[in-house]
Write a protein that holds these residues in place. Structure first.
Motif, short mmCIF file in Angstrom:
data_model
loop_
_atom_site.label_atom_id
_atom_site.label_comp_id
_atom_site.label_asym_id
_atom_site.label_seq_id
_atom_site.Cartn_x
_atom_site.Cartn_y
_atom_site.Cartn_z
N CYS A 37 -2.56 -1.84 -6.02
CA CYS A 37 -2.96 -3.30 -5.62
C CYS A 37 -3.77 -3.06 -4.71
N ARG A 38 -4.41 -2.25 -4.39
CA ARG A 38 -5.22 -2.21 -3.69
C ARG A 38 -6.61 -2.21 -4.41
N LEU A 39 -6.59 -2.04 -5.42
CA LEU A 39 -8.00 -2.45 -6.46
C LEU A 39 -7.65 -3.48 -6.87
N ALA A 40 -6.42 -4.15 -7.01
CA ALA A 40 -6.30 -5.08 -7.73
C ALA A 40 -7.86 -6.76 -7.26
N PRO A 41 -7.52 -7.37 -8.27
CA PRO A 41 -9.10 -8.94 -8.42
C PRO A 41 -7.84 -9.52 -7.29
N ASN A 42 -6.45 -8.95 -6.62
CA ASN A 42 -5.81 -10.44 -5.96
C ASN A 42 -6.34 -9.97 -4.81
N LEU A 43 -7.01 -10.94 -3.37
CA LEU A 43 -7.57 -11.10 -2.37
C LEU A 43 -5.95 -10.64 -1.54
N LEU A 44 -4.73 -11.37 -1.44
CA LEU A 44 -3.89 -11.32 -1.18
C LEU A 44 -3.21 -9.77 -1.34
N LEU A 45 -2.76 -9.40 -2.71
CA LEU A 45 -2.56 -8.14 -2.76
C LEU A 45 -2.67 -7.00 -1.98
N SER A 46 -4.21 -6.71 -2.38
CA SER A 46 -5.11 -5.63 -1.82
C SER A 46 -5.11 -5.88 -0.32
N ARG A 47 -4.65 -6.91 0.62
CA ARG A 47 -4.56 -7.20 2.25
C ARG A 47 -3.41 -6.77 2.44
N VAL A 48 -1.87 -7.12 1.32
CA VAL A 48 -1.19 -5.98 1.98
C VAL A 48 -0.67 -4.46 1.79
N GLU A 50 -3.11 -2.88 2.01
CA GLU A 50 -4.36 -1.86 2.65
C GLU A 50 -3.76 -2.29 4.54
N THR A 51 -3.45 -2.83 4.56
CA THR A 51 -2.54 -3.43 6.24
C THR A 51 -1.14 -1.92 6.05
N TYR A 52 -0.22 -1.97 4.38
CA TYR A 52 0.45 -1.33 5.08
C TYR A 52 -0.25 0.41 5.33
N SER A 53 -0.53 0.77 4.26
CA SER A 53 -1.77 1.76 4.24
C SER A 53 -1.97 2.14 6.07
N THR A 54 -3.07 1.53 5.97
CA THR A 54 -3.58 1.24 8.14
C THR A 54 -2.23 1.45 8.26
N LEU A 55 -1.40 0.95 9.15
CA LEU A 55 0.01 0.68 9.72
C LEU A 55 1.11 1.87 10.10
N VAL A 56 1.03 2.70 8.58
CA VAL A 56 1.53 3.26 8.29
C VAL A 56 0.73 4.58 8.96
N ARG A 57 -0.37 4.73 9.15
CA ARG A 57 -1.09 6.42 8.75
C ARG A 57 -1.41 6.19 10.58
N GLY A 58 -1.28 4.85 11.14
CA GLY A 58 -1.54 5.19 12.78
C GLY A 58 -0.38 4.80 13.31
N VAL A 59 0.61 5.30 13.08
CA VAL A 59 2.26 5.75 13.77
C VAL A 59 2.79 6.98 13.34
N PRO A 60 2.89 7.87 14.45
CA PRO A 60 3.37 8.98 13.83
C PRO A 60 5.11 9.17 12.97
N ASP A 61 4.92 9.98 12.37
CA ASP A 61 6.25 10.32 11.67
C ASP A 61 7.25 10.06 12.28
#
Lengths: 228, 233
Positions: A37-48, A50-61
């Motif tokens: 999805c991150r590498l897909a040409p569809n902007l919406l998919l790549s934003r979603v 990106e948000t998933y990976s940024t949010l999850v990696r910013g919060v403790p397990d």
């Protein structure tokens, strides 16, 4: 030696390995989807993605685990109710595996994204030139080649994930950490049992590192290294 | 569906504020101790003699190969098994959850930082070392003037990752009764039996702290790694 607790701890070690391997499978699927999805040409998919990976990696397990574990069931049942379906009882094991898989999927999506980008662009073009579609090029040409670039990051995530499985003991899953605490409290020898369990974690780590070396060699067949 | 009203009650806000202070205290103390000890250890780690690098290798291997939660439990719950420890002068400290959490966090970050610094020292360019030797620097001077300053700077990007990891690791302190941010959320969860609101609020605080730390390190990198940046026209 351990006053009859040997079998009890071994069963915990099995649970730990089961949780770790199942979560890895979930995380790998989510990671691949995230990277695609991150590498897909569809902007919406790549934003979603990106948000998933940024949010999850910013919060403790642990916080995510408590959130998903305590809240996930309520949310899922609210959703089922809204759809007019009967409420479900989630088993703890599944909840633990899905939570860990969800968290490490975010980390793996970054690993896979980097690995896919490391495969030369010409490989895609060559595939298209033969008339293959996007997904076929991805599965037949890019995926086998990106494994080599993904292995170090993948192993790293696996090691961190294995250690993170200890957190499921906090939410009551009977992994080896949980059982070491129980056995330690019952026999008043907490140090001994925790130490034994520590040795098992270390053994898992050591075997994984050996496998990493083997896999790196296997997937680098035919690659010329610069001579230092 | 979600009801955040209870979060802004003064008592609960204070719980979070105190939690934030506890988290920051754990983070800063353990990072400072860990970094201070990791510098000499990293010098030992790159030594040629197995007698010097062996013990440090073993320490980092064991710590990096086991869960931080286990290390914390070993110190907080495990040590009480031994009468020697219970009768010792250090017992008031070792039975204190806050001290144990800091100790476990410091031991943990020290192992990761040692390996990171050792890697940076090894990666120092051959010419720099040769140049230092050619002007007659002793080994101690070589480390003090050339290797360590350069290795510390080049470790900044990796260290920023380590700091974020440590911020997240401080949440484990809540498992040994400390009321850090996670502990505060957990208490609210058990008081109101509402899982989403307290933990979402905690997640948001961690997220903001993470972004803050990343920004600070980006500034530091701009300052201390300027000499490695691509030339601008």
């Amino acid at each position: 030696m351990f006053e009859g607790y040997t079998g009890y701890i071994v069963a915990g070690a099995t649970t730990t390995l089961e949780i770790a391997l199942s979560s890895l499978a979930v995380a790998t699927v989510l990671g691949l989807m995230g990277a695609a999805c991150r590498l897909a040409p569809n902007l919406l998919l790549s934003r979603v993605a990106e948000t998933y990976s940024t949010l999850v990696r910013g919060v403790p397990d642990l916080v995510l685990m408590l959130l998903v574990f305590y809240g996930g069931q309520i949310a899922a049942n609210a959703l089922l109710e809204a759809l007019g379906l009967p409420a479900m009882d989630f088993n703890q094991f599944m909840a633990g595996v899905l939570t860990l898989g969800f968290i490490y999927g975010a980390y793996l999506s970054e690993t896979f994204r980097g690995a896919i980008m490391a495969v030369p662009k010409g490989q895609w073009e060559a595939g298209w030139a033969y008339g293959m579609g996007r997904s076929r090029v991805f599965l037949r040409i890019i995926l086998p080649q990106m494994i080599r670039f993904a292995i170090p990051g993948y192993t790293n995530n696996w090691l961190v994930l294995t250690k993170a499985t200890a957190l499921v003991s906090v939410i009551g899953l009977q992994d080896m950490m949980f059982r070491a605490r129980e056995a330690g409290a019952a026999t008043r020898e907490p140090f001994t049992y925790l130490l034994v369990v520590g040795a098992v974690y270390l053994a898992i780590t050591s075997v994984s590192l050996l496998l990493l070396k083997w896999a790196e060699k296997r997937y680098s067949a035919g690659v010329r290294m610069g001579e230092i | 569906m979600l009801d955040f009203a209870m979060l802004i009650e003064p008592d609960n806000l204070k719980l979070y504020a105190d939690g934030l202070l506890t988290t920051l205290k754990l983070l800063l103390v353990s990072l400072a101790c860990g970094l201070a000890v990791s510098v000499p250890l990293s010098v030992l780690r790159v030594a040629k003699s197995p007698l010097l690098y062996g013990p440090v290798w073993l320490y980092t291997y064991v710590i990096r190969g086991t869960p931080m939660l286990l290390q914390l439990y070993l110190i907080y719950y495990g040590l009480s098994q031994f009468a020697v420890v219970r009768d010792s002068l250090a017992w008031p400290l070792l039975s204190d959850a806050s001290f144990c959490a800091m100790l476990a966090l410091a031991i943990n970050t020290c192992a990761y930082t040692t390996e990171m610094l050792a890697g940076a020292i090894r990666a120092t360019s051959h010419g720099e070392v040769e140049a230092a030797k050619s002007v007659g620097m002793s080994r101690a001077t070589l480390y003090r003037r050339i290797l360590l300053p350069s290795a510390l700077r080049r470790s900044l990007p990796a260290y920023s990752n380590e700091v974020v990891m440590m911020l997240h690791a401080t949440s484990l302190a809540s498992t040994v009764t400390l009321l850090d941010i996670t502990g505060a959320a957990d208490r609210l969860y058990s008081t109101y039996y509402m899982p989403f609101e307290p933990f979402l609020a905690a997640a948001l605080v961690y997220l903001l702290l993470t972004w803050g730390l990343v920004r600070v390190f980006r500034q530091l990198e701009g300052r201390y790694l300027a000499y490695l940046a691509p030339r601008s026209h």
